[in-house]
Design an enzyme around this catalytic site. Sequence first.
Site, PDB file in Angstrom:
ATOM      1  N   CYS A 131       0.757  -1.079  -0.364  1.00 15.39           N
ATOM      2  CA  CYS A 131      -0.108  -0.063  -0.093  1.00 15.39           C
ATOM      3  C   CYS A 131       1.380   0.785  -0.008  1.00 15.39           C
ATOM      4  O   CYS A 131       0.722   2.059  -0.712  1.00 15.39           O
ATOM      5  CB  CYS A 131      -0.738   0.250   1.192  1.00 15.39           C
ATOM      6  SG  CYS A 131      -0.106  -0.398   2.480  1.00 15.39           S
ATOM      7  N   HIS A 244      -3.114   6.063   4.591  1.00 15.20           N
ATOM      8  CA  HIS A 244      -1.830   6.673   4.482  1.00 15.20           C
ATOM      9  C   HIS A 244      -1.410   8.179   4.036  1.00 15.20           C
ATOM     10  O   HIS A 244      -1.549   8.653   3.341  1.00 15.20           O
ATOM     11  CB  HIS A 244      -0.615   5.007   4.180  1.00 15.20           C
ATOM     12  CG  HIS A 244      -1.150   3.616   3.961  1.00 15.20           C
ATOM     13  ND1 HIS A 244      -2.128   3.942   5.547  1.00 15.20           N
ATOM     14  CD2 HIS A 244      -0.930   2.908   4.695  1.00 15.20           C
ATOM     15  CE1 HIS A 244      -1.775   2.080   5.662  1.00 15.20           C
ATOM     16  NE2 HIS A 244      -0.847   2.034   4.468  1.00 15.20           N
TER      17      HIS A 244
END
Length: 339
Positions: A131, A244
Amino acid sequence: MKKFNVAVVGATGAVGNRMIQILEERDFPVGEIHLLASERSRGKELNFRGTPRPIEVLTEESFKGIDIGLFSPGGEVSKRFAPAAARAGCVVIDNTSAFRMEPDIPLVVPEVNPEDIALYRNKGIIANPNCSTIQMMVALKPIQDAAGIKRIVVSTYQAVSGSGKKAIDELEEQSRNMLDGGEPEPSVYPHAIAFNCLPHIDVFLDNGYTKEEMKMVNETRKILHDQSIAVTATAVRVPVFYGHSESVNVETIKKISVDEARRVLSNMPGVKVVDNPSKAEYPLALDAAGRNETFVGRIREDESIENGINMWIVSDNIRKGAALNAVQIAELLAERYLS
Ligand code: NAP
Ligand code: 12T
């Protein structure tokens, strides 16, 4: 139009659930859908396009007649079942770290290196990057094309959803409990995650880095097809549910101005520049959650070196960081190779 039989492996998890939703949202040409998980999920159902579908227990026999397998059942389970699926003729798009660094298995971000998908023919497996790597690649590809990349220094601020359903529950319960005066009882993480920052994601390696940090180093070079790029990373878990964030410092080979960086980023598919500091506008995890774009802002010159740019990159780690990227790979695979 041709339809494809799809298996979602790990369908009851944080990533698998989002894969099902994104197949629906993007109207992927699904023929049959098979939702697979462990023994623990026997008897459960999940909806696909408004119809309840039974969860099937994953076995090596699960892949007869399946064209595409979207895998996120954890690395060990993928290592065991992805080769069996591929032998049955299913093309596996794997979200775990099991196969990413195998030289004959492609590691793909569709906006960055779509041509690598062709290498699925080697093993019948395509790896989805980590990710934190994916969102950084979407933002750095246009910088690489415009100016070349010499070195990357990145620090991440990663959401708990990256570690699955149990971690999402842990942050919620621990936050409530601590606000009520209770003591934290860490379970998924080695320390309290509520009201804290943990410089520890995945396991520690002999070189003092975590495995998550080294994924960013090694995957970046593979995806950008340049083993000479220097990368150093610090990966930090923060008490955020989805999205994130990354502070990224890039040293380029040629000089690139802030204006030029902003221009090439604005033209990059999948990127949205949000960069009006005077109005307090910059990418935020809360704004990126539930969105498909990678948001880039705080674009500014690194005045400490000759050719350097700083930026702040934010994306929904379960969407672009995992499920969306996998479905985008499936779309290209279907269009260009399986039709
Ligand atoms: P999660 O919420 O804990 O879900 C795990 C899923 O795997 C569940 O559906 C679970 O089924 C299934 N599973 C576990 N063991 C299994 C087995 N033996 N056989 C069949 N299914 C099994 O975790 P998640 O966040 O979705 O993540 C899953 C994996 O995806 C992670 O391990 C990681 O490798 C990968 N991931 C990748 C990224 C990325 O960076 N691209 C991001 C997040 C996660 P039950 O419900 O039946 O237990
Ligand atoms: N440990 O796919 O905990 O390699 O946030 C993704 C996310 C591994 C991976 C996490 C992890 C991966 C996490």
